[in-house]
Design a protein around this motif. Structure first.
Motif, PDB file in Angstrom:
ATOM      1  N   TYR A 211       0.874  -1.180   0.000  1.00 51.60           N
ATOM      2  CA  TYR A 211       0.000   0.000   0.000  1.00 51.60           C
ATOM      3  C   TYR A 211       0.905   1.222   0.000  1.00 51.60           C
ATOM      4  CZ  TYR A 211      -3.713   3.275   1.153  1.00 51.60           C
ATOM      5  OH  TYR A 211      -4.603   4.321   1.111  1.00 51.60           O
ATOM      6  N   VAL A 212       0.719   2.085  -0.992  1.00 49.00           N
ATOM      7  CA  VAL A 212       1.608   3.234  -1.187  1.00 49.00           C
ATOM      8  C   VAL A 212       0.788   4.506  -1.073  1.00 49.00           C
ATOM      9  CG1 VAL A 212       3.384   4.236  -2.677  1.00 49.00           C
ATOM     10  CG2 VAL A 212       2.900   1.780  -2.805  1.00 49.00           C
ATOM     11  N   ALA A 245       6.982   8.486  10.072  1.00 49.92           N
ATOM     12  CA  ALA A 245       7.197   7.387  11.015  1.00 49.92           C
ATOM     13  C   ALA A 245       5.872   6.725  11.382  1.00 49.92           C
ATOM     14  CB  ALA A 245       7.910   7.904  12.261  1.00 49.92           C
ATOM     15  N   TRP A 246       4.830   7.529  11.534  1.00 48.79           N
ATOM     16  CA  TRP A 246       3.504   6.972  11.842  1.00 48.79           C
ATOM     17  C   TRP A 246       3.051   6.042  10.720  1.00 48.79           C
ATOM     18  CZ3 TRP A 246      -1.243   7.161   9.404  1.00 48.79           C
ATOM     19  CH2 TRP A 246      -2.321   6.677  10.147  1.00 48.79           C
ATOM     20  N   LEU A 247       3.240   6.452   9.486  1.00 45.47           N
ATOM     21  CA  LEU A 247       2.860   5.600   8.365  1.00 45.47           C
ATOM     22  C   LEU A 247       3.639   4.286   8.375  1.00 45.47           C
ATOM     23  CD1 LEU A 247       2.592   8.219   5.473  1.00 45.47           C
ATOM     24  CD2 LEU A 247       0.722   6.773   6.314  1.00 45.47           C
ATOM     25  N   LEU A 248       4.937   4.368   8.602  1.00 43.73           N
ATOM     26  CA  LEU A 248       5.763   3.160   8.589  1.00 43.73           C
ATOM     27  C   LEU A 248       5.367   2.192   9.700  1.00 43.73           C
ATOM     28  CD1 LEU A 248       9.213   4.820   7.825  1.00 43.73           C
ATOM     29  CD2 LEU A 248       7.929   3.298   6.297  1.00 43.73           C
ATOM     30  N   GLN A 249       4.887   2.722  10.829  1.00 48.82           N
ATOM     31  CA  GLN A 249       4.465   1.855  11.926  1.00 48.82           C
ATOM     32  C   GLN A 249       3.002   1.448  11.821  1.00 48.82           C
ATOM     33  OE1 GLN A 249       7.321   4.066  15.151  1.00 48.82           O
ATOM     34  NE2 GLN A 249       5.783   2.705  15.999  1.00 48.82           N
ATOM     35  N   ARG A 250       2.256   2.102  10.919  1.00 45.90           N
ATOM     36  CA  ARG A 250       0.829   1.794  10.785  1.00 45.90           C
ATOM     37  C   ARG A 250       0.614   0.369  10.267  1.00 45.90           C
ATOM     38  NH1 ARG A 250      -3.197  -0.188   9.907  1.00 45.90           N
ATOM     39  NH2 ARG A 250      -5.225   0.668   9.292  1.00 45.90           N
ATOM     40  N   ALA A 251       1.413  -0.057   9.277  1.00 48.15           N
ATOM     41  CA  ALA A 251       1.267  -1.406   8.735  1.00 48.15           C
ATOM     42  C   ALA A 251       2.545  -1.769   7.989  1.00 48.15           C
ATOM     43  CB  ALA A 251       0.067  -1.489   7.786  1.00 48.15           C
ATOM     44  N   ILE A 254       3.090  -0.866   4.105  1.00 47.69           N
ATOM     45  CA  ILE A 254       3.106   0.511   3.622  1.00 47.69           C
ATOM     46  C   ILE A 254       4.495   0.868   3.103  1.00 47.69           C
ATOM     47  CG2 ILE A 254       3.081   2.937   4.361  1.00 47.69           C
ATOM     48  CD1 ILE A 254       0.628   2.431   5.940  1.00 47.69           C
ATOM     49  N   LEU A 255       4.528   1.415   1.890  1.00 50.70           N
ATOM     50  CA  LEU A 255       5.732   1.999   1.315  1.00 50.70           C
ATOM     51  C   LEU A 255       5.500   3.493   1.208  1.00 50.70           C
ATOM     52  CD1 LEU A 255       6.197  -0.438  -1.736  1.00 50.70           C
ATOM     53  CD2 LEU A 255       7.013  -0.760   0.610  1.00 50.70           C
ATOM     54  N   VAL A 256       6.392   4.295   1.753  1.00 48.94           N
ATOM     55  CA  VAL A 256       6.211   5.743   1.677  1.00 48.94           C
ATOM     56  C   VAL A 256       7.066   6.309   0.551  1.00 48.94           C
ATOM     57  CG1 VAL A 256       5.571   5.982   4.101  1.00 48.94           C
ATOM     58  CG2 VAL A 256       7.972   6.228   3.437  1.00 48.94           C
ATOM     59  N   ILE A 257       6.528   7.314  -0.137  1.00 52.07           N
ATOM     60  CA  ILE A 257       7.233   7.906  -1.278  1.00 52.07           C
ATOM     61  C   ILE A 257       7.205   9.438  -1.173  1.00 52.07           C
ATOM     62  CG2 ILE A 257       7.026   6.004  -2.916  1.00 52.07           C
ATOM     63  CD1 ILE A 257       4.474   7.440  -3.988  1.00 52.07           C
ATOM     64  N   PRO A 258       7.718   9.996  -0.065  1.00 53.56           N
ATOM     65  CA  PRO A 258       7.706  11.455   0.045  1.00 53.56           C
ATOM     66  C   PRO A 258       8.541  12.085  -1.062  1.00 53.56           C
ATOM     67  CG  PRO A 258       9.194  10.496   1.671  1.00 53.56           C
ATOM     68  CD  PRO A 258       8.445   9.356   1.045  1.00 53.56           C
ATOM     69  N   GLY A 259       8.030  13.179  -1.593  1.00 54.10           N
ATOM     70  CA  GLY A 259       8.740  13.879  -2.648  1.00 54.10           C
ATOM     71  C   GLY A 259       9.333  15.182  -2.146  1.00 54.10           C
ATOM     72  N   THR A 260      10.406  15.593  -2.759  1.00 58.21           N
ATOM     73  CA  THR A 260      11.030  16.868  -2.421  1.00 58.21           C
ATOM     74  C   THR A 260      11.977  17.244  -3.551  1.00 58.21           C
ATOM     75  OG1 THR A 260      12.423  18.051  -0.833  1.00 58.21           O
ATOM     76  CG2 THR A 260      12.903  15.718  -1.158  1.00 58.21           C
ATOM     77  N   SER A 261      12.239  18.525  -3.668  1.00 58.56           N
ATOM     78  CA  SER A 261      13.236  18.999  -4.636  1.00 58.56           C
ATOM     79  C   SER A 261      14.502  19.451  -3.924  1.00 58.56           C
ATOM     80  CB  SER A 261      12.653  20.159  -5.464  1.00 58.56           C
ATOM     81  OG  SER A 261      12.233  21.215  -4.615  1.00 58.56           O
ATOM     82  N   SER A 262      14.618  19.123  -2.632  1.00 62.16           N
ATOM     83  CA  SER A 262      15.745  19.551  -1.805  1.00 62.16           C
ATOM     84  C   SER A 262      16.481  18.346  -1.234  1.00 62.16           C
ATOM     85  CB  SER A 262      15.239  20.435  -0.655  1.00 62.16           C
ATOM     86  OG  SER A 262      16.155  20.499   0.402  1.00 62.16           O
TER      87      SER A 262
END
Length: 288
Positions: A211-212, A245-251, A254-262
């Motif tokens: 789940y992403v 961190a909450w997402l990673l511990q939720r299940a 879960i794969l997180v894909i935060p975006g940033t240009s920095s």
């Protein structure tokens, strides 16, 4: 927080040969304002991608309708020839209008054209994972995805796609798709505040499907909460790190894909993997 490598925490979907480091990178912000046109600083965009891999990211989420074409071309410039362990996940089913609008594009020919656009701009012979982005702007609209998905299944049989995922779907659409092919991931809007997919997330976890969450940090309107800020201060972290961190511990799926240009923000996002939230902190956050 301790030093953290994304490679220390992986998830391999059922019936899939790809092990995803659970912190990935979302490439949407590499394009210009409103995900349109080139970035202000192309060299900085290239640097962020290269830094992501150096820091242990092994999957990038993208689409050829970001820009359009811009994001994939920057990925190719920065990273081609690609490392063997890098997975690029793309999505099709929408296109950009000349007025910068987001338009459904799910006819058989539009989907085929989108796959070939991704292949050409990424300079690949086959796409690792293609997500079918279902209709609906504000969320899943519940319409049947059988016709569109059948085109992806045929392209998978032709060897243009290795694995299929879904985006912007509800539980009924997921079940409909699973009757046609294996689904390795679902990408929907979900974060600390927006939790409408709780039941679907748990079902997918039981099935071994990734789940992403897109907009894991709130999207174009970043998450804001006094309680979140207090927790972050107590943990000597940023609110964004706590939300990740909450997402990673939720299940575990879960794969997180935060975006940033920095690059600096990229380092902060990845460091969130080292942040452990205790039961009391989780209770506080779950009450938001």
């Amino acid at each position: 927080m301790n030093a953290y490598s994304p490679a220390s925490d992986q998830f391999t979907p059922a019936r899939c040969d790809i092990s995803f480091n659970r912190i990935g990178y979302g490439a949407m912000q590499l394009a210009g304002p409103h995900v349109w046109g080139p970035p202000k600083d192309r060299a900085a965009a290239v640097a962020v991608l290269r830094a992501a891999l150096e820091l242990g990211v092994n999957h990038i989420d993208t689409s050829d309708f970001y820009g359009p074409h811009v994001t994939n071309q920057i990925i190719r410039e920065a990273l081609h020839p690609y490392r063997d362990d890098l997975t690029i996940v793309t999505k099709i089913g929408f296109k950009r209008g000349a007025d910068q609008s987001w338009l459904p594009a799910a006819s058989a020919q539009e989907l085929r054209d989108a796959v070939h656009d991704n292949l050409r701009n990424l300079q690949l012979d086959v796409l690792d994972v293609v997500n079918l982005r279902a209709p609906g702007i504000a969320g899943a609209d519940g319409s049947s995805i059988v016709e569109a998905l059948s085109t992806l299944v045929r392209m998978k049989e032709e060897g243009l796609i290795r694995h299929i995922g879904l985006s912007n779907v509800d539980a009924q659409q997921v079940a409909e798709a699973q009757k046609m092919t294996d689904i390795v991931c679902v990408q929907n809007q979900y974060n600390l505040i927006h939790r409408g997919d709780d039941a679907l997330l748990d079902t997918l976890a039981a099935q071994g499907i990734a789940y992403v969450p897109f907009f894991p940090l709130g999207g174009f309107t970043p998450l804001q909460s006094d309680a979140l800020s207090r927790v972050a201060k107590e943990l000597h972290a940023t609110p964004i790190q706590v939300a990740l961190a909450w997402l990673l511990q939720r299940a575990p799926n879960i794969l997180v894909i935060p975006g940033t240009s920095s690059v600096a923000h990229l380092r902060e996002n990845i460091a969130a993997g080292a942040l452990q939230l205790d039961a009391q902190t989780l209770a506080t956050l779950n009450a938001l």
